[in-house]
Design a protein around this motif. Structure first.
Motif, PDB file in Angstrom:
ATOM      1  N   HIS A 651      -2.146  -4.304  12.231  1.00  0.00           N
ATOM      2  CA  HIS A 651      -2.490  -3.296  11.281  1.00  0.00           C
ATOM      3  C   HIS A 651      -1.427  -2.292  10.749  1.00  0.00           C
ATOM      4  O   HIS A 651      -0.663  -1.742  11.852  1.00  0.00           O
ATOM      5  CB  HIS A 651      -3.756  -2.171  11.773  1.00  0.00           C
ATOM      6  CG  HIS A 651      -4.964  -3.282  12.129  1.00  0.00           C
ATOM      7  ND1 HIS A 651      -4.871  -3.720  13.376  1.00  0.00           N
ATOM      8  CD2 HIS A 651      -6.261  -3.427  11.581  1.00  0.00           C
ATOM      9  CE1 HIS A 651      -6.277  -4.476  13.521  1.00  0.00           C
ATOM     10  NE2 HIS A 651      -6.838  -4.235  12.130  1.00  0.00           N
ATOM     11  N   SER A 652      -1.241  -1.900   9.580  1.00  0.00           N
ATOM     12  CA  SER A 652      -0.351  -1.047   9.247  1.00  0.00           C
ATOM     13  C   SER A 652      -0.628   0.388   9.360  1.00  0.00           C
ATOM     14  O   SER A 652      -1.841   0.523   9.664  1.00  0.00           O
ATOM     15  CB  SER A 652      -0.004  -1.308   7.658  1.00  0.00           C
ATOM     16  OG  SER A 652       0.618  -2.348   7.197  1.00  0.00           O
ATOM     17  N   PRO A 653       0.213   1.500   9.629  1.00  0.00           N
ATOM     18  CA  PRO A 653      -0.258   2.812   9.835  1.00  0.00           C
ATOM     19  C   PRO A 653      -1.014   3.273   8.585  1.00  0.00           C
ATOM     20  O   PRO A 653      -0.981   2.695   7.611  1.00  0.00           O
ATOM     21  CB  PRO A 653       0.971   3.602  10.118  1.00  0.00           C
ATOM     22  CG  PRO A 653       2.191   2.525  10.439  1.00  0.00           C
ATOM     23  CD  PRO A 653       1.473   1.392   9.745  1.00  0.00           C
ATOM     24  N   GLY A 654      -1.924   4.145   9.017  1.00  0.00           N
ATOM     25  CA  GLY A 654      -2.622   4.731   7.890  1.00  0.00           C
ATOM     26  C   GLY A 654      -2.041   4.854   6.475  1.00  0.00           C
ATOM     27  O   GLY A 654      -2.646   4.589   5.473  1.00  0.00           O
ATOM     28  N   GLU A 655      -1.000   5.635   6.506  1.00  0.00           N
ATOM     29  CA  GLU A 655      -0.033   5.973   5.292  1.00  0.00           C
ATOM     30  C   GLU A 655      -0.091   4.856   4.514  1.00  0.00           C
ATOM     31  O   GLU A 655      -0.260   4.767   3.177  1.00  0.00           O
ATOM     32  CB  GLU A 655       1.188   6.656   5.488  1.00  0.00           C
ATOM     33  CG  GLU A 655       1.776   7.003   4.485  1.00  0.00           C
ATOM     34  CD  GLU A 655       3.387   7.480   4.780  1.00  0.00           C
ATOM     35  OE1 GLU A 655       4.149   7.713   3.990  1.00  0.00           O
ATOM     36  OE2 GLU A 655       3.658   7.724   6.009  1.00  0.00           O
ATOM     37  N   TYR A 656       0.339   3.856   4.981  1.00  0.00           N
ATOM     38  CA  TYR A 656       0.537   2.545   4.217  1.00  0.00           C
ATOM     39  C   TYR A 656      -0.596   1.764   3.900  1.00  0.00           C
ATOM     40  O   TYR A 656      -0.574   0.969   2.602  1.00  0.00           O
ATOM     41  CB  TYR A 656       1.562   1.795   5.083  1.00  0.00           C
ATOM     42  CG  TYR A 656       2.976   2.506   5.267  1.00  0.00           C
ATOM     43  CD1 TYR A 656       3.874   3.038   4.338  1.00  0.00           C
ATOM     44  CD2 TYR A 656       3.019   2.904   6.703  1.00  0.00           C
ATOM     45  CE1 TYR A 656       4.751   4.042   4.781  1.00  0.00           C
ATOM     46  CE2 TYR A 656       3.793   3.886   6.925  1.00  0.00           C
ATOM     47  CZ  TYR A 656       4.924   4.189   5.997  1.00  0.00           C
ATOM     48  OH  TYR A 656       5.852   5.074   6.456  1.00  0.00           O
ATOM     49  N   ARG A 657      -1.567   1.966   4.801  1.00  0.00           N
ATOM     50  CA  ARG A 657      -3.049   1.345   4.168  1.00  0.00           C
ATOM     51  C   ARG A 657      -3.496   2.081   2.863  1.00  0.00           C
ATOM     52  O   ARG A 657      -4.617   1.496   2.226  1.00  0.00           O
ATOM     53  CB  ARG A 657      -3.913   1.361   5.452  1.00  0.00           C
ATOM     54  CG  ARG A 657      -3.421   0.620   6.651  1.00  0.00           C
ATOM     55  CD  ARG A 657      -4.439   0.551   7.726  1.00  0.00           C
ATOM     56  NE  ARG A 657      -5.471  -0.498   7.540  1.00  0.00           N
ATOM     57  CZ  ARG A 657      -6.470  -0.999   8.342  1.00  0.00           C
ATOM     58  NH1 ARG A 657      -6.501  -0.546   9.433  1.00  0.00           N
ATOM     59  NH2 ARG A 657      -7.376  -1.832   7.810  1.00  0.00           N
ATOM     60  N   VAL A 658      -3.072   3.017   2.445  1.00  0.00           N
ATOM     61  CA  VAL A 658      -3.391   3.891   1.317  1.00  0.00           C
ATOM     62  C   VAL A 658      -2.177   3.684   0.257  1.00  0.00           C
ATOM     63  O   VAL A 658      -2.433   2.975  -0.622  1.00  0.00           O
ATOM     64  CB  VAL A 658      -3.407   5.250   1.630  1.00  0.00           C
ATOM     65  CG1 VAL A 658      -3.833   6.158   0.027  1.00  0.00           C
ATOM     66  CG2 VAL A 658      -4.691   5.389   2.353  1.00  0.00           C
ATOM     67  N   ASN A 659      -1.100   4.009   0.489  1.00  0.00           N
ATOM     68  CA  ASN A 659      -0.226   3.993  -0.486  1.00  0.00           C
ATOM     69  C   ASN A 659       0.406   2.510  -0.705  1.00  0.00           C
ATOM     70  O   ASN A 659       0.680   2.055  -1.873  1.00  0.00           O
ATOM     71  CB  ASN A 659       1.173   4.728  -0.304  1.00  0.00           C
ATOM     72  CG  ASN A 659       0.718   6.335  -0.311  1.00  0.00           C
ATOM     73  OD1 ASN A 659      -0.280   6.644  -0.848  1.00  0.00           O
ATOM     74  ND2 ASN A 659       1.758   7.137   0.428  1.00  0.00           N
ATOM     75  N   GLY A 660       0.358   1.792   0.225  1.00  0.00           N
ATOM     76  CA  GLY A 660       0.872   0.345   0.034  1.00  0.00           C
ATOM     77  C   GLY A 660      -0.231  -0.645  -0.754  1.00  0.00           C
ATOM     78  O   GLY A 660       0.123  -1.468  -1.290  1.00  0.00           O
ATOM     79  N   VAL A 661      -1.588  -0.084  -0.680  1.00  0.00           N
ATOM     80  CA  VAL A 661      -2.579  -0.569  -1.479  1.00  0.00           C
ATOM     81  C   VAL A 661      -2.632  -0.335  -2.993  1.00  0.00           C
ATOM     82  O   VAL A 661      -2.485  -1.060  -3.677  1.00  0.00           O
ATOM     83  CB  VAL A 661      -3.805  -0.442  -0.751  1.00  0.00           C
ATOM     84  CG1 VAL A 661      -5.194  -1.188  -1.334  1.00  0.00           C
ATOM     85  CG2 VAL A 661      -3.891  -1.245   0.607  1.00  0.00           C
ATOM     86  N   VAL A 662      -2.911   0.900  -3.134  1.00  0.00           N
ATOM     87  CA  VAL A 662      -3.122   1.527  -4.554  1.00  0.00           C
ATOM     88  C   VAL A 662      -2.060   1.097  -5.425  1.00  0.00           C
ATOM     89  O   VAL A 662      -2.485   1.039  -6.726  1.00  0.00           O
ATOM     90  CB  VAL A 662      -3.540   3.020  -4.332  1.00  0.00           C
ATOM     91  CG1 VAL A 662      -4.694   3.362  -3.485  1.00  0.00           C
ATOM     92  CG2 VAL A 662      -2.337   3.655  -4.012  1.00  0.00           C
ATOM     93  N   ARG A 663      -0.787   1.186  -5.106  1.00  0.00           N
ATOM     94  CA  ARG A 663       0.281   0.818  -6.160  1.00  0.00           C
ATOM     95  C   ARG A 663       0.080  -0.429  -6.722  1.00  0.00           C
ATOM     96  O   ARG A 663       0.950  -0.729  -7.732  1.00  0.00           O
ATOM     97  CB  ARG A 663       1.644   1.132  -5.467  1.00  0.00           C
ATOM     98  CG  ARG A 663       1.837   0.311  -4.101  1.00  0.00           C
ATOM     99  CD  ARG A 663       3.442   0.779  -3.822  1.00  0.00           C
ATOM    100  NE  ARG A 663       4.255  -0.309  -2.938  1.00  0.00           N
ATOM    101  CZ  ARG A 663       5.387  -0.471  -2.622  1.00  0.00           C
ATOM    102  NH1 ARG A 663       5.832   0.405  -3.214  1.00  0.00           N
ATOM    103  NH2 ARG A 663       5.769  -1.343  -2.054  1.00  0.00           N
ATOM    104  N   ASN A 664      -0.525  -1.294  -6.107  1.00  0.00           N
ATOM    105  CA  ASN A 664      -0.682  -2.583  -6.625  1.00  0.00           C
ATOM    106  C   ASN A 664      -2.171  -2.886  -7.415  1.00  0.00           C
ATOM    107  O   ASN A 664      -2.326  -3.998  -8.019  1.00  0.00           O
ATOM    108  CB  ASN A 664      -0.988  -3.705  -5.297  1.00  0.00           C
ATOM    109  CG  ASN A 664       0.355  -3.979  -4.817  1.00  0.00           C
ATOM    110  OD1 ASN A 664       1.297  -4.610  -5.265  1.00  0.00           O
ATOM    111  ND2 ASN A 664       0.585  -3.573  -3.652  1.00  0.00           N
ATOM    112  N   MET A 665      -2.803  -1.932  -7.517  1.00  0.00           N
ATOM    113  CA  MET A 665      -4.043  -1.883  -8.058  1.00  0.00           C
ATOM    114  C   MET A 665      -4.164  -1.274  -9.482  1.00  0.00           C
ATOM    115  O   MET A 665      -4.017  -0.024  -9.660  1.00  0.00           O
ATOM    116  CB  MET A 665      -5.131  -1.239  -7.248  1.00  0.00           C
ATOM    117  CG  MET A 665      -5.589  -2.234  -6.139  1.00  0.00           C
ATOM    118  SD  MET A 665      -6.827  -1.437  -4.917  1.00  0.00           S
ATOM    119  CE  MET A 665      -8.120  -1.318  -6.199  1.00  0.00           C
TER     120      MET A 665
END
Length: 691
Positions: A651-665
């Motif tokens: 699992h990625s750290p929490g910061e990237y589970r947010v920022n890494g996801v939303v920038r693709n949506m």
């Protein structure tokens, strides 16, 4: 929490994928079975006091939602990290404490009953006066058995005996469904034997890793010295050298994710020829696994190397190694010198903890590890409502509809592969809250004056239960997690998604909150687990749970091109100076996050029935959806713990589970007006959509 629990569940089947962490075919639906209609304005369900108004959501959405909390929150001295997940785990732990201490305080408990076992196991851990008086005595017979080993021919039986009591050896076996014949149980064999968290800890030359190896040597020496070893320093060096030779042949964690590469079927006779110096037939017999139709060897070249390592390692060194493993695994149950030494290394050095967890918390952990479903039944009675289960069932239905419709809309997938994907989705089984059938612990004996014996017997009980599956029909009612676990999982061989009761509370699921926030929270979790059936590894199994290729070559290539882009995105993130994430290691979970949140958004829009959600506290429904996701992942890590997670966690750290996801949506861009030049902006051609 220490990096190892007193109960090492090395025999347990591995999960297909989890959130941190009879399948019955259902008919295809193209509309929500029970649409969630737009409701009257409800509570926002997001604590705006955690927001950082100095951060724009278009630049850093994670810190916009969680920034004030990140600046003011402190990691408790006994924890390696802190955040939403840990807060819920603390809540679950406190609830279990009440149940356990009530059982411990009950007078006249009937022997053999669940309350007697729960109460007496806890009392055996809390009786520090007796633990101190016993010293090393609880392990005396095991130490004598090691000392009595006359030659290496006795290693298969000794490894098995230790495995049955939860002590690590250079190999580990467990019973699970056969990935290519999911209707039968089979033994799987896995590499093991390392006392450091990952093979990289033995070889990386950066100062922190060198310091860790030095501290590990000191730890080994300390435990062996406490046990009376004549030359503990020399023994420690020999043990580290042995483990390093094993680590050289360990597969790395990315390679271990490859379900085809780790499927290597061998008969017992073939295995005995494969490792001529180590008798698998005797080992499996000692484990109680004679009924296995064969063995799936996950890392075949490791086991060939292990055979050579065992052959060249002097018997005295192997005996010292086994002595250390015994002490290391059971140190948390022994007198203060052993317990403190274990905490100094595994707590302070590896995770940066400042102090050990309070004893009652460690006692709850021991009881939960040994009698999980006994506690789970009582936990559910007190803390899980039928209304929560019904609401979850409704949400899951809507997520499945949204995923089904999403498959239709994939421009990169051919009709043939879409048909196969829809067939798999239709066969998903769903478990919510708690098992339909509770585990029977009547064969387990617990005494309030025998802590180490209790833990050994509990471990052996689980090993035997696992091995006894061989030759029997698949138990489709079994749960791998307990109801009080704050997590969720997908099993590829069962083709099922499972949501324990304890995760169904705020911030994941809040019955008082707006629908948008719940879809962004628990809806994202549901979508995450569904998506695991279609991530880079889960997509290799069909609807029956069998590992087979159901893709056209062109579609597989298109899928891999997209997932490769996602892996590259995450590999560019740098949580610690000089250390990037491993996008290939975290790929399955990142696909789960991105695809899961995408389908959850689609389900949320379907739930509105074409209506527009009202604004609440100035936020649109679409914005509240993303706020719900971001608040779930607020997390702080100690650097040492984060370093370990980056090497070992999928699992990625929490910061990237947010920022890494939303920038693709694209939905996020529309909700918050993200434009070129903003921190969260990615050019359209670099955005990834998998499912």
């Amino acid at each position: 929490m220490n990096s190892k629990k007193p109960l090492r569940m090395s025999w347990a089947p591995t999960l297909g994928a989890c959130l941190l962490l009879g399948c019955t075919a259902t008919s295809r639906t193209t509309q929500p079975e029970t649409a969630v209609q737009a409701s009257k304005p409800r509570a926002l369900g997001v604590d705006t006091k955690n927001f950082d108004p100095s951060v724009r959501p278009q630049d850093d959405f994670f810190r916009y939602v969680n920034g004030s909390w990140l600046k003011t929150a402190e990691i408790p001295a006994d924890k390696a990290r802190y955040g939403s997940f840990i807060e819920l785990r603390d809540k679950s732990e406190a609830a279990l404490r009440v149940i356990i201490e009530e059982a411990a305080a009950t007078q006249g408990k009937k022997p053999g009953t669940d309350p007697q076992k729960v109460g007496d196991l806890y009392q055996s851990f809390m009786d520090t006066e007796r633990i101190e008086s016993l010293g090393l005595q609880p392990l005396r017979a095991d130490l004598e058995r090691i000392a009595a080993l006359q030659d290496k021919q006795g290693l298969p039986e000794l490894f098995a005996a230790f495995a049955r009591m939860g002590v690590q050896a250079p190999l580990a076996v467990y019973v699970s469904q056969d990935p290519k014949q999911a209707t039968r149980y089979i033994v799987q064999a896995n590499q093991s034997g390392l006392g450091l968290p990952d093979r990289d800890y033995y070889f990386k030359q950066e100062p922190r890793f060198a310091e860790t190896r030095a501290a590990y040597l000191t730890y080994i020496e300390t435990l062996l010295g406490l046990a009376g070893e004549k030359d503990p320093a020399g023994a420690a060096k020999a043990i580290l050298a042995l483990e390093t030779s094993l680590a050289e042949k360990h597969w790395d964690r990315v390679r271990n994710r490859d379900r085809e590469a780790t499927y290597n079927f061998k008969s017992t006779a073939e295995l005995d020829q494969f490792t001529p110096g180590f008798s698998w037939s005797r080992y499996l017999k000692a484990m109680g696994a004679e009924k296995t139709p064969g063995v799936i060897v996950r890392q075949p070249d490791y086991f060939q190397a292990l055979d050579a390592v065992l052959a060249k390692t002097p018997l005295p060194t192997l005996k010292q190694y086994l002595t250390f493993k015994l002490l290391d695994d059971l140190a948390p149950l022994l007198s203060a010198p052993f317990e403190q030494a274990e905490f100094v290394f595994r707590g302070k050095t590896l995770q940066g903890l400042q102090e050990n967890r309070p004893r009652w918390k460690r006692g709850v952990e021991v009881v939960d590890g040994a009698l999980g479903e006994v506690l789970g039944k009582l936990y559910v009675e007190r803390h899980f409502s039928p209304q929560s289960k019904a609401r979850m069932q409704e949400l899951v239905k809507n997520l499945r509809v949204a995923f089904d419709q999403g498959i239709d809309q994939l421009e990169w997938m051919s009709p043939d592969t879409k048909t196969q994907a829809k067939a798999k989705l239709a066969k998903f089984n769903v478990k919510i809250g708690y098992p339909e059938k509770w585990r029977d612990y009547s064969a387990l004996t617990v005494s309030k004056d025998d802590l180490v014996g209790n833990v050994k017997r509990a471990t052996e009980f689980e090993v035997r239960r696992n091995m006894d599956k061989l030759g029997k029909p698949i138990d489709r009612l079994e749960w791998i997690m307990t109801p009080q676990t704050v997590n969720a999982y997908y099993s590829s061989t069962m083709n099922e998604i499972v949501f324990p009761a304890a995760i169904l509370q705020p911030p994941f699921f809040n019955p008082e909150a707006d629908d948008a926030v719940n879809y962004g929270g628990i809806g994202g979790v549901i979508g995450h687990e569904i998506s695991h059936g279609f991530d880079d590894q889960g997509s290799r199994s069909d609807g029956e749970g069998n590992l087979r290729d159901w893709w056209t070559a062109q579609d597989k290539s298109a899928f891999q091109q997209r997932t490769g882009m996602l892996a590259d995105q995450y590999s560019a993130f740098t949580p610690l100076q000089g250390m990037n994430l491993n996008g290939k290691l975290t790929l399955g979970e990142n696909i789960g996050d991105l695809s899961g949140l995408t389908v959850a958004f689609k389900a949320y829009k379907l739930s509105l029935g074409g209506q527009e959600a009202p604004a609440i506290e100035g936020f649109t429904g679409d914005q509240r959806f993303f706020l719900g996701w971001a608040q779930v992942w607020r997390t702080l890590h100690r650097d040492d713990a984060l370093r370990q997670l980056m090497l070992t966690d999928t699992h990625s750290p929490g910061e990237y589970r947010v920022n890494g996801v939303v920038r693709n949506m694209p939905e996020f861009y529309s909700a918050f007006g993200v434009k070129e030049g903003d921190g969260a902006y990615l050019p359209p051609e670099k955005r990834v959509k998998v499912w």
